[in-house]
Design an enzyme around this catalytic site. Structure first.
Site, PDB file in Angstrom:
ATOM      1  N   ARG A 147       2.722  -6.700   8.985  1.00  0.00           N
ATOM      2  CA  ARG A 147       2.160  -5.523   9.328  1.00  0.00           C
ATOM      3  C   ARG A 147       2.831  -5.008  10.941  1.00  0.00           C
ATOM      4  O   ARG A 147       2.867  -3.831  11.078  1.00  0.00           O
ATOM      5  CB  ARG A 147       0.521  -5.668   9.725  1.00  0.00           C
ATOM      6  CG  ARG A 147      -0.097  -5.513   8.221  1.00  0.00           C
ATOM      7  CD  ARG A 147      -1.527  -5.916   8.288  1.00  0.00           C
ATOM      8  NE  ARG A 147      -2.455  -5.445   7.296  1.00  0.00           N
ATOM      9  CZ  ARG A 147      -3.289  -6.113   6.862  1.00  0.00           C
ATOM     10  NH1 ARG A 147      -4.153  -7.143   7.584  1.00  0.00           N
ATOM     11  NH2 ARG A 147      -4.023  -5.499   5.754  1.00  0.00           N
ATOM     12  N   ASN A 197      -1.756   0.264   6.612  1.00  0.00           N
ATOM     13  CA  ASN A 197      -1.303  -1.131   7.243  1.00  0.00           C
ATOM     14  C   ASN A 197      -0.463  -1.675   6.260  1.00  0.00           C
ATOM     15  O   ASN A 197      -0.410  -2.960   6.257  1.00  0.00           O
ATOM     16  CB  ASN A 197      -2.451  -1.618   7.766  1.00  0.00           C
ATOM     17  CG  ASN A 197      -3.295  -2.188   7.013  1.00  0.00           C
ATOM     18  OD1 ASN A 197      -3.532  -1.806   5.865  1.00  0.00           O
ATOM     19  ND2 ASN A 197      -4.570  -2.944   7.363  1.00  0.00           N
ATOM     20  N   THR A 235      -5.145  -6.736  10.978  1.00  0.00           N
ATOM     21  CA  THR A 235      -5.505  -5.448  10.135  1.00  0.00           C
ATOM     22  C   THR A 235      -4.822  -4.535  11.009  1.00  0.00           C
ATOM     23  O   THR A 235      -4.177  -3.413  10.677  1.00  0.00           O
ATOM     24  CB  THR A 235      -7.054  -5.276  10.421  1.00  0.00           C
ATOM     25  OG1 THR A 235      -7.514  -6.477   9.511  1.00  0.00           O
ATOM     26  CG2 THR A 235      -7.284  -3.966   9.351  1.00  0.00           C
ATOM     27  N   ARG A 284      -2.335 -14.541   4.657  1.00  0.00           N
ATOM     28  CA  ARG A 284      -3.017 -13.478   5.597  1.00  0.00           C
ATOM     29  C   ARG A 284      -2.277 -13.754   7.128  1.00  0.00           C
ATOM     30  O   ARG A 284      -2.007 -12.994   7.676  1.00  0.00           O
ATOM     31  CB  ARG A 284      -4.414 -14.301   6.032  1.00  0.00           C
ATOM     32  CG  ARG A 284      -5.418 -13.959   4.869  1.00  0.00           C
ATOM     33  CD  ARG A 284      -5.747 -12.480   4.562  1.00  0.00           C
ATOM     34  NE  ARG A 284      -6.177 -11.774   5.818  1.00  0.00           N
ATOM     35  CZ  ARG A 284      -6.981 -10.511   5.728  1.00  0.00           C
ATOM     36  NH1 ARG A 284      -7.153 -10.065   4.564  1.00  0.00           N
ATOM     37  NH2 ARG A 284      -7.245  -9.962   6.816  1.00  0.00           N
ATOM     38  N   PHE A 316     -15.230   4.223   7.490  1.00  0.00           N
ATOM     39  CA  PHE A 316     -13.855   4.346   6.997  1.00  0.00           C
ATOM     40  C   PHE A 316     -13.521   4.536   5.642  1.00  0.00           C
ATOM     41  O   PHE A 316     -12.328   4.774   4.842  1.00  0.00           O
ATOM     42  CB  PHE A 316     -12.507   3.631   7.650  1.00  0.00           C
ATOM     43  CG  PHE A 316     -12.887   2.175   7.550  1.00  0.00           C
ATOM     44  CD1 PHE A 316     -12.260   1.461   6.354  1.00  0.00           C
ATOM     45  CD2 PHE A 316     -13.275   1.399   8.503  1.00  0.00           C
ATOM     46  CE1 PHE A 316     -12.765   0.172   6.050  1.00  0.00           C
ATOM     47  CE2 PHE A 316     -13.458   0.119   8.201  1.00  0.00           C
ATOM     48  CZ  PHE A 316     -13.098  -0.490   7.152  1.00  0.00           C
ATOM     49  N   HIS A 342      -1.983  -5.324   1.693  1.00  0.00           N
ATOM     50  CA  HIS A 342      -3.551  -6.123   1.514  1.00  0.00           C
ATOM     51  C   HIS A 342      -3.177  -7.463   1.049  1.00  0.00           C
ATOM     52  O   HIS A 342      -2.222  -7.702   0.620  1.00  0.00           O
ATOM     53  CB  HIS A 342      -4.104  -5.344   0.188  1.00  0.00           C
ATOM     54  CG  HIS A 342      -5.280  -6.213  -0.331  1.00  0.00           C
ATOM     55  ND1 HIS A 342      -6.299  -6.160   0.487  1.00  0.00           N
ATOM     56  CD2 HIS A 342      -5.377  -7.381  -1.136  1.00  0.00           C
ATOM     57  CE1 HIS A 342      -7.303  -6.780  -0.424  1.00  0.00           C
ATOM     58  NE2 HIS A 342      -6.830  -7.801  -1.255  1.00  0.00           N
ATOM     59  N   TYR A 380     -12.557  -1.358  -3.281  1.00  0.00           N
ATOM     60  CA  TYR A 380     -12.920  -1.554  -1.934  1.00  0.00           C
ATOM     61  C   TYR A 380     -14.538  -1.677  -1.786  1.00  0.00           C
ATOM     62  O   TYR A 380     -15.181  -1.129  -0.723  1.00  0.00           O
ATOM     63  CB  TYR A 380     -12.295  -0.725  -1.096  1.00  0.00           C
ATOM     64  CG  TYR A 380     -10.816  -0.955  -0.743  1.00  0.00           C
ATOM     65  CD1 TYR A 380     -10.791  -2.142   0.279  1.00  0.00           C
ATOM     66  CD2 TYR A 380      -9.755  -0.217  -1.264  1.00  0.00           C
ATOM     67  CE1 TYR A 380      -9.366  -2.530   0.568  1.00  0.00           C
ATOM     68  CE2 TYR A 380      -8.515  -0.930  -0.962  1.00  0.00           C
ATOM     69  CZ  TYR A 380      -8.342  -1.768  -0.018  1.00  0.00           C
ATOM     70  OH  TYR A 380      -7.048  -2.485   0.385  1.00  0.00           O
ATOM     71  N   LYS A 418       0.792  -1.238  -0.137  1.00  0.00           N
ATOM     72  CA  LYS A 418      -0.092   0.003   0.001  1.00  0.00           C
ATOM     73  C   LYS A 418       0.755   1.236  -0.069  1.00  0.00           C
ATOM     74  O   LYS A 418       1.991   1.060   0.293  1.00  0.00           O
ATOM     75  CB  LYS A 418      -0.839  -0.005   1.156  1.00  0.00           C
ATOM     76  CG  LYS A 418      -2.016  -1.157   1.264  1.00  0.00           C
ATOM     77  CD  LYS A 418      -2.849  -1.216   2.444  1.00  0.00           C
ATOM     78  CE  LYS A 418      -3.945  -2.173   2.368  1.00  0.00           C
ATOM     79  NZ  LYS A 418      -4.787  -2.066   3.474  1.00  0.00           N
ATOM     80  N   GLU A 428      -9.617 -10.102  -7.549  1.00  0.00           N
ATOM     81  CA  GLU A 428      -8.660  -9.103  -7.409  1.00  0.00           C
ATOM     82  C   GLU A 428      -7.483  -9.093  -8.291  1.00  0.00           C
ATOM     83  O   GLU A 428      -6.947  -8.131  -8.769  1.00  0.00           O
ATOM     84  CB  GLU A 428      -8.105  -8.919  -5.807  1.00  0.00           C
ATOM     85  CG  GLU A 428      -9.326  -8.568  -4.878  1.00  0.00           C
ATOM     86  CD  GLU A 428      -9.207  -9.096  -3.441  1.00  0.00           C
ATOM     87  OE1 GLU A 428      -9.994  -8.656  -2.747  1.00  0.00           O
ATOM     88  OE2 GLU A 428      -8.077  -9.293  -3.090  1.00  0.00           O
TER      89      GLU A 428
HETATM   90  P1  IDP Z   1      -7.682  -6.461   6.075  1.00  0.00           P
HETATM   91  O1  IDP Z   1      -7.047  -5.591   5.208  1.00  0.00           O
HETATM   92  O2  IDP Z   1      -7.097  -6.929   7.309  1.00  0.00           O
HETATM   93  O3  IDP Z   1      -8.628  -7.686   5.199  1.00  0.00           O
HETATM   94  P2  IDP Z   1     -10.494  -5.292   6.349  1.00  0.00           P
HETATM   95  O4  IDP Z   1     -11.477  -5.216   7.433  1.00  0.00           O
HETATM   96  O5  IDP Z   1     -10.869  -5.947   5.005  1.00  0.00           O
HETATM   97  O6  IDP Z   1      -8.894  -5.606   6.639  1.00  0.00           O
HETATM   98  O7  IDP Z   1     -10.371  -3.546   5.769  1.00  0.00           O
HETATM   99  C1  IDP Z   1      -9.979  -3.136   4.734  1.00  0.00           C
HETATM  100  C2  IDP Z   1      -8.687  -1.973   4.788  1.00  0.00           C
HETATM  101  O8  IDP Z   1      -9.704  -0.864   5.282  1.00  0.00           O
HETATM  102  C3  IDP Z   1      -7.737  -2.364   5.911  1.00  0.00           C
HETATM  103  O9  IDP Z   1      -6.648  -3.267   5.258  1.00  0.00           O
HETATM  104  C4  IDP Z   1      -7.345  -1.097   6.366  1.00  0.00           C
HETATM  105  O10 IDP Z   1      -6.506  -0.246   5.330  1.00  0.00           O
HETATM  106  C5  IDP Z   1      -8.812  -0.340   6.081  1.00  0.00           C
HETATM  107  N1  IDP Z   1      -9.485  -0.187   7.515  1.00  0.00           N
HETATM  108  C6  IDP Z   1      -9.896  -1.291   8.231  1.00  0.00           C
HETATM  109  N2  IDP Z   1     -10.510  -0.734   9.478  1.00  0.00           N
HETATM  110  C7  IDP Z   1     -10.169   0.238   9.641  1.00  0.00           C
HETATM  111  C8  IDP Z   1     -10.497   1.363  10.448  1.00  0.00           C
HETATM  112  O11 IDP Z   1     -11.202   1.213  11.651  1.00  0.00           O
HETATM  113  N3  IDP Z   1     -10.022   2.734  10.426  1.00  0.00           N
HETATM  114  C9  IDP Z   1      -9.330   3.106   9.037  1.00  0.00           C
HETATM  115  N4  IDP Z   1      -9.063   2.193   8.015  1.00  0.00           N
HETATM  116  C10 IDP Z   1      -9.514   0.828   8.424  1.00  0.00           C
HETATM  117 MG    MG Z   2     -10.115  -7.570   4.052  1.00  0.00          MG
END
Ligand code: IDP
Ligand code: MG
Length: 139
Positions: A104, A114, A93, A87, A59, A117, A51, A11, A128
């Site tokens: 991460r 973070n 996350t 994963r 968010f 992805h 997304y 990212k 994807e």
């Molecule tokens: P993941 O990437 O671990 O699968 P997801 O819940 O699918 O997590 O969320 C997608 C992306 O959205 C995250 O990787 C992160 O960049 C962003 N994200 C998730 N939760 C939050 C939050 O609470 N605040 C801001 N960004 C968030």
């Molecule tokens: Mg996800």
């Protein structure tokens, strides 16, 4: 049936912070083979589409803005049990909750920025991967 491919993006924060090489090295070191690789930048519309599943989350706007804010590296990776193992390699996350030794934990700034992805299912990995790569860019 589980397939052996997953999809990742390094990212904008990871690229900005100079971690491109270190993260790719961790991925290869963990036994993943690179089947497609691209240095690119998502437009706002592409980030919205990628997304779309999170469109209702609070968010979403912040996520779209951040993911289109600078270059990313997109890749298709191959390994046995690719989706689940990747994963595990990237970690939770929120880097504050990510295990030691994960990407991460080492390189993410916070829950939003973070670093990386990882697809959450074989089905999404295929969708994807196709979002970013034409057939003749996948090896
Ligand atoms: P993941 O990437 O671990 O699968 P997801 O819940 O699918 O997590 O969320 C997608 C992306 O959205 C995250 O990787 C992160 O960049 C962003 N994200 C998730 N939760 C939050 C939050 O609470 N605040 C801001 N960004 C968030
Ligand atoms: Mg996800």
């Amino acid at each position: 049936m589980a397939t052996n491919r997953t999809f990742t993006m390094l990212k904008p924060d990871a690229i900005e912070n100079g971690y491109m090489g270190k993260i790719i090295d961790m991925i290869i070191g963990a036994g993943f083979q690179i089947k497609a690789l691209k240095y690119t930048q998502l437009s706002v519309d592409q980030a919205k589409e990628f997304y779309a599943v999170h469109a209702e989350r609070p968010f979403y706007g912040e996520l779209v803005e951040y993911m289109s804010s600078g270059p990313i590296v997109a890749a298709i990776l191959e390994k046995d049990n690719a989706v689940e193992d990747f994963r595990k390699l990237i970690g939770a996350t929120d880097p504050a909750e990510a295990a030691e030794g994960t990407i991460r934990k080492a390189y993410a700034e916070n829950k939003g920025r973070n670093a990386v992805h990882g697809s959450d299912s074989d089905e999404n990995a295929a969708i994807e991967g196709k979002f970013h790569f034409a057939a003749n860019e996948i090896f």
